[in-house]
Write a protein that holds these residues in place. Structure first.
Motif, PDB file in Angstrom:
ATOM      1  N   ASP A 338       0.835  -1.202   0.000  1.00 29.62           N
ATOM      2  CA  ASP A 338       0.000   0.000   0.000  1.00 29.62           C
ATOM      3  C   ASP A 338       0.868   1.251   0.000  1.00 29.62           C
ATOM      4  O   ASP A 338       2.019   1.232   0.449  1.00 29.62           O
ATOM      5  CB  ASP A 338      -0.926   0.012   1.223  1.00 29.62           C
ATOM      6  CG  ASP A 338      -1.949  -1.116   1.178  1.00 29.62           C
ATOM      7  OD1 ASP A 338      -2.478  -1.380   0.082  1.00 29.62           O
ATOM      8  OD2 ASP A 338      -2.213  -1.722   2.238  1.00 29.62           O
ATOM      9  N   TRP A 340       1.876   5.095   1.118  1.00 28.80           N
ATOM     10  CA  TRP A 340       1.832   5.948   2.303  1.00 28.80           C
ATOM     11  C   TRP A 340       2.588   7.243   2.043  1.00 28.80           C
ATOM     12  O   TRP A 340       3.415   7.325   1.131  1.00 28.80           O
ATOM     13  CB  TRP A 340       2.472   5.236   3.505  1.00 28.80           C
ATOM     14  CG  TRP A 340       1.668   4.096   4.042  1.00 28.80           C
ATOM     15  CD1 TRP A 340       1.534   2.851   3.490  1.00 28.80           C
ATOM     16  CD2 TRP A 340       0.875   4.099   5.233  1.00 28.80           C
ATOM     17  NE1 TRP A 340       0.721   2.070   4.260  1.00 28.80           N
ATOM     18  CE2 TRP A 340       0.298   2.805   5.342  1.00 28.80           C
ATOM     19  CE3 TRP A 340       0.606   5.047   6.208  1.00 28.80           C
ATOM     20  CZ2 TRP A 340      -0.538   2.451   6.399  1.00 28.80           C
ATOM     21  CZ3 TRP A 340      -0.220   4.697   7.268  1.00 28.80           C
ATOM     22  CH2 TRP A 340      -0.784   3.418   7.358  1.00 28.80           C
ATOM     23  N   PRO A 355      -2.064   7.268   5.193  1.00 29.95           N
ATOM     24  CA  PRO A 355      -2.240   6.213   4.185  1.00 29.95           C
ATOM     25  C   PRO A 355      -2.850   6.828   2.925  1.00 29.95           C
ATOM     26  O   PRO A 355      -3.784   7.622   2.995  1.00 29.95           O
ATOM     27  CB  PRO A 355      -3.209   5.244   4.864  1.00 29.95           C
ATOM     28  CG  PRO A 355      -3.996   6.095   5.814  1.00 29.95           C
ATOM     29  CD  PRO A 355      -3.067   7.191   6.276  1.00 29.95           C
ATOM     30  N   THR A 357      -3.487   4.673   0.026  1.00 26.36           N
ATOM     31  CA  THR A 357      -4.289   3.637  -0.621  1.00 26.36           C
ATOM     32  C   THR A 357      -4.452   2.468   0.327  1.00 26.36           C
ATOM     33  O   THR A 357      -3.733   2.329   1.313  1.00 26.36           O
ATOM     34  CB  THR A 357      -3.629   3.118  -1.910  1.00 26.36           C
ATOM     35  OG1 THR A 357      -2.359   2.530  -1.585  1.00 26.36           O
ATOM     36  CG2 THR A 357      -3.432   4.218  -2.931  1.00 26.36           C
ATOM     37  N   GLU A 358      -5.397   1.625  -0.042  1.00 27.78           N
ATOM     38  CA  GLU A 358      -5.577   0.353   0.651  1.00 27.78           C
ATOM     39  C   GLU A 358      -6.113  -0.643  -0.361  1.00 27.78           C
ATOM     40  O   GLU A 358      -7.122  -0.387  -1.018  1.00 27.78           O
ATOM     41  CB  GLU A 358      -6.559   0.499   1.818  1.00 27.78           C
ATOM     42  CG  GLU A 358      -6.749  -0.788   2.606  1.00 27.78           C
ATOM     43  CD  GLU A 358      -7.697  -0.610   3.781  1.00 27.78           C
ATOM     44  OE1 GLU A 358      -7.999  -1.614   4.444  1.00 27.78           O
ATOM     45  OE2 GLU A 358      -8.133   0.529   4.020  1.00 27.78           O
ATOM     46  N   GLY A 359      -5.438  -1.763  -0.532  1.00 30.57           N
ATOM     47  CA  GLY A 359      -5.894  -2.758  -1.481  1.00 30.57           C
ATOM     48  C   GLY A 359      -5.527  -2.414  -2.907  1.00 30.57           C
ATOM     49  O   GLY A 359      -4.439  -1.902  -3.174  1.00 30.57           O
TER      50      GLY A 359
END
Length: 673
Positions: A338, A340, A355, A357-359
């Motif tokens: 991900d 950061w 953060p 992004t996620e996924g």
């Protein structure tokens, strides 16, 4: 109704291929190297690219390929029409260079625009230079500090051996032409000197720094080690010009002043350092303590001998970009795949962490930033999320308000973790259309080399596959960079087989998903990803129902045994050195060309570029010839060579060729509209 139409299209049957492939005759050649071997098709190599028999052969192969794909032409045309209407998200903001009391912007076609300020109407200072036919790439440009000259790095063949053209903007006349260069261009601060880097003949290695002054050119510095490359950049505060020399794991830098190169810090095996300055701050990105981190030196003069103060540790992180501001330092990195962002204050202390992004998404710092400002622009997108960008206020850590209307996407994306052959967890990014519930076809994409992270980008073209019942997936195999440097090292050199193991493990895991049609798995990869896919086909010929390999690096042994080819001597660490016995054995077991065998290979569409200097045209040509010879299945095995292009398709043909490739896969999947 749409779902019924899609289901009906999935049940369609592709028209059979009847015309036999035109023969690729053998041209035996004894391949030299540590271990000599006879290559039955090696004689098709022609460095001049002018052999009449070769050009006739490639033309014949192209015509046969077009004939075989003719029935798919309506589908390819429909795809292109769809792509014109697809939402592309928020456009990239235009970047203007502030120089000579004006703002300037260069377009990809070679046209130059000037305006006095943001409110003024731009005027064209240079007409487009892209020809009506043939290949054209504008790789870089550099404006003289007083705005009367502009230098362009242009490629009109596709081999990335650039011509530097120096133009007088007032008269339009050509002041100078410098041949056989890398794309790097820098004017000295006083405008007296234009720095360029000359390529080595044949290998095209950027090896020699040259200075152009008033019609005369002198050599400033030359890199003697054949495994090292030269490059140029300017520091954030624009006060210093940096000449960089590096190989796969080490770096050395020089300051350029008054036509001379002054060493910053001598090379040390395994040590990378990259310098930047903002006012009195001297910062270095370096792997001095293992992982790539950020350090501060007291001054430029003390980079070599003085202590470096650690500012930011890269342990467990993969630092990708960093930007210097007067009062801040911004770092963009990946952690567990991900994205950061860390923001440091002027003293180097962490103020906050965000953060991004996620996924199955990706984000990055966009373009250049005003060092005197206090905000940074971040662009974000995902496999089911159209691109957009927002400003982050560096003082508060607050995002600019997002006034985009919230719209529910018809597509779903996610990241999964697949257990690999040796128990390692391999990430895979997937996207599909939500309301299609019939067993879906799957297109699995892979690259897995050079530590390059194959990001889960938003691709409007892929949506056409999803609308026709496909799942699109990216296997983030070892050798790529999604999970950092250790992940990269675990899939290069003698460990390259682990990239292939990961790719096949992902294919197997997805095939077990009840939502996937086991009989309709397809693979795609380009360049180094072409090696990945071709090796996977050798090791599991019946796993996939078809494949597209674009400019594939498939003659691993042949290329890496020839140090006169571009990139060979710089890439022993990536692929192995055949002169080393253990490397040779690992390469021999993997090399796609050398491991083709009697097996029912699926249909494959292969692309090549006649002037490609990264993967020479003869690699795909030889591979297709041997594939047809060895396969026990009917194919087809199609070869399409761009006769006026290189590693990348020309902008005017890229969409047409992509539509042809997608139509090929869709037809194999039983989709005809």
């Amino acid at each position: 109704m749409q779902a019924l139409l899609i289901l009906a299209s999935l049940l369609a049957t592709p028209a059979p291929t009847t015309a036999p492939a035109p023969r690729i005759p053998e041209r035996p050649l004894m391949m030299k190297g540590e271990i000599a071997r006879l290559d039955p098709y090696g004689g098709w190599r022609d460095d001049s690219r002018q052999d009449p028999a070769l050009l006739a052969l490639l033309g014949e192969q192209n015509r046969w390929t077009e004939q075989q794909l003719a029935s798919q032409a309506p589908l390819a045309q429909a795809l292109q029409a769809e792509w014109q209407t697809r939402p592309r998200g928020e456009p990239m903001p235009q970047e203007w260079l502030s120089e000579a009391d004006s703002q300037w912007r260069m377009s990809a076609d070679g046209s130059l625009w000037q305006r006095s300020d943001e409110q003024a109407e731009p005027r064209q200072r240079l007409a487009p230079r892209q020809p009506a036919e043939g290949y054209y790439e504008l790789a870089a440009w550099a404006l003289h500090p007083d705005g009367h000259l502009v230098a362009l790095a242009e490629d009109r063949r596709g081999d990335r051996d650039y011509r530097i053209t120096l133009l007088d903007l007032a008269s339009g006349e050509t002041v100078a032409t410098l041949e056989h260069r890398a794309a790097d261009l820098l004017w000295s601060r006083d405008g007296k000197t234009l720095y360029t880097i000359a390529n080595e003949p044949r290998t095209l290695r950027p090896r020699q720094l040259r200075a152009w002054q008033s019609g005369r050119e002198t050599r400033v510095h030359e890199e003697a080690d054949p495994a090292w490359l030269l490059s140029l950049y300017r520091t954030t505060d624009r006060r210093h010009l940096i000449l960089q020399s590096n190989n796969h794991d080490s770096a050395e830098q020089y300051l350029l002043e008054d036509g001379k190169a002054s060493l910053v810090k001598g090379r040390q095996r395994g040590l990378e350092y990259y310098l930047d300055t903002q006012g009195e701050r001297v910062l270095l990105k370096s792997n001095r303590d293992g992982a790539m981190g950020l350090y501060q030196a007291a001054s430029l003069g003390e980079v070599a001998s003085g202590p470096w103060r650690p500012l930011w540790s890269g342990e467990g992180k993969d630092l990708e970009k960093w930007r210097l501001f007067v009062d801040y330092t911004v770092l963009q990195y990946r952690h567990n795949g991900d994205d950061w962002l860390d923001v440091l204050d002027g003293a180097g202390q962490l103020t906050y962490r965000l953060p991004l992004t996620e996924g199955a998404g990706t984000a990055w710092i966009l373009g250049s930033q005003d060092p005197a400002g206090a905000r940074v622009l971040i662009r974000r997108q995902g496999m089911a999320e159209a691109p957009h960008q927002r400003w982050l206020d560096l003082a508060s850590g607050q995002w600019q308000a997002d006034d985009r209307p919230a719209e529910e996407s018809p597509y779903q994306s996610e990241r999964r973790w697949v257990t690999g052959k040796d128990g390692v967890k391999v990430p895979v990014s997937l996207v599909w259309r939500k309301e299609i519930h019939a067993p879906r076809a799957l297109l699995l994409y892979g690259y897995g080399a050079y530590g390059t992270p194959m990001r889960p980008y938003y691709q409007p073209q892929v949506l056409s596959l999803l609308d026709r019942g496909f799942v699109y997936a990216i296997a983030h195999v070892r050798g790529g960079g999604l999970l950092g440097d250790e992940w990269y090292r675990a899939g290069r050199g003698r460990h390259k087989q682990q990239s292939v193991d990961d790719f096949l493990a992902v294919a197997d895991a997805l095939a077990r998903d009840p939502a996937i049609d086991l009989a309709r798995l397809f693979a795609m990869g380009g360049s180094a990803g072409g090696l990945l896919v071709a090796a996977a086909l050798n090791q599991a010929p019946t796993r996939f129902a078809g494949a597209v390999v674009q400019v594939p690096f498939v003659d691993l042994l042949g290329t890496m045994s020839d140090p006169e080819l571009p990139l060979t001597r710089q890439e022993y660490a990536e692929w192995g050195n055949p002169a080393v016995a253990a490397d040779y054995q690992a390469m021999r077991r993997l090399s796609p060309y050398d491991n083709l065998h009697a097996a029912p290979y699926p249909p494959v569409l292969v692309t090549a570029g006649l002037h490609d200097s990264q993967v020479p045209y003869w690699e795909p040509l030889k591979w297709v010839a041997r594939l047809r010879e060895r396969s026990t299945a009917a194919g087809p095995y199609l070869l399409r060579t761009e006769l006026d292009g290189g590693h990348l398709a020309t902008p005017r043909t890229a969409q047409q060729r992509a539509a042809q490739e997608y139509a090929f896969l869709l037809t194999l999947a039983g989709v005809d509209h």
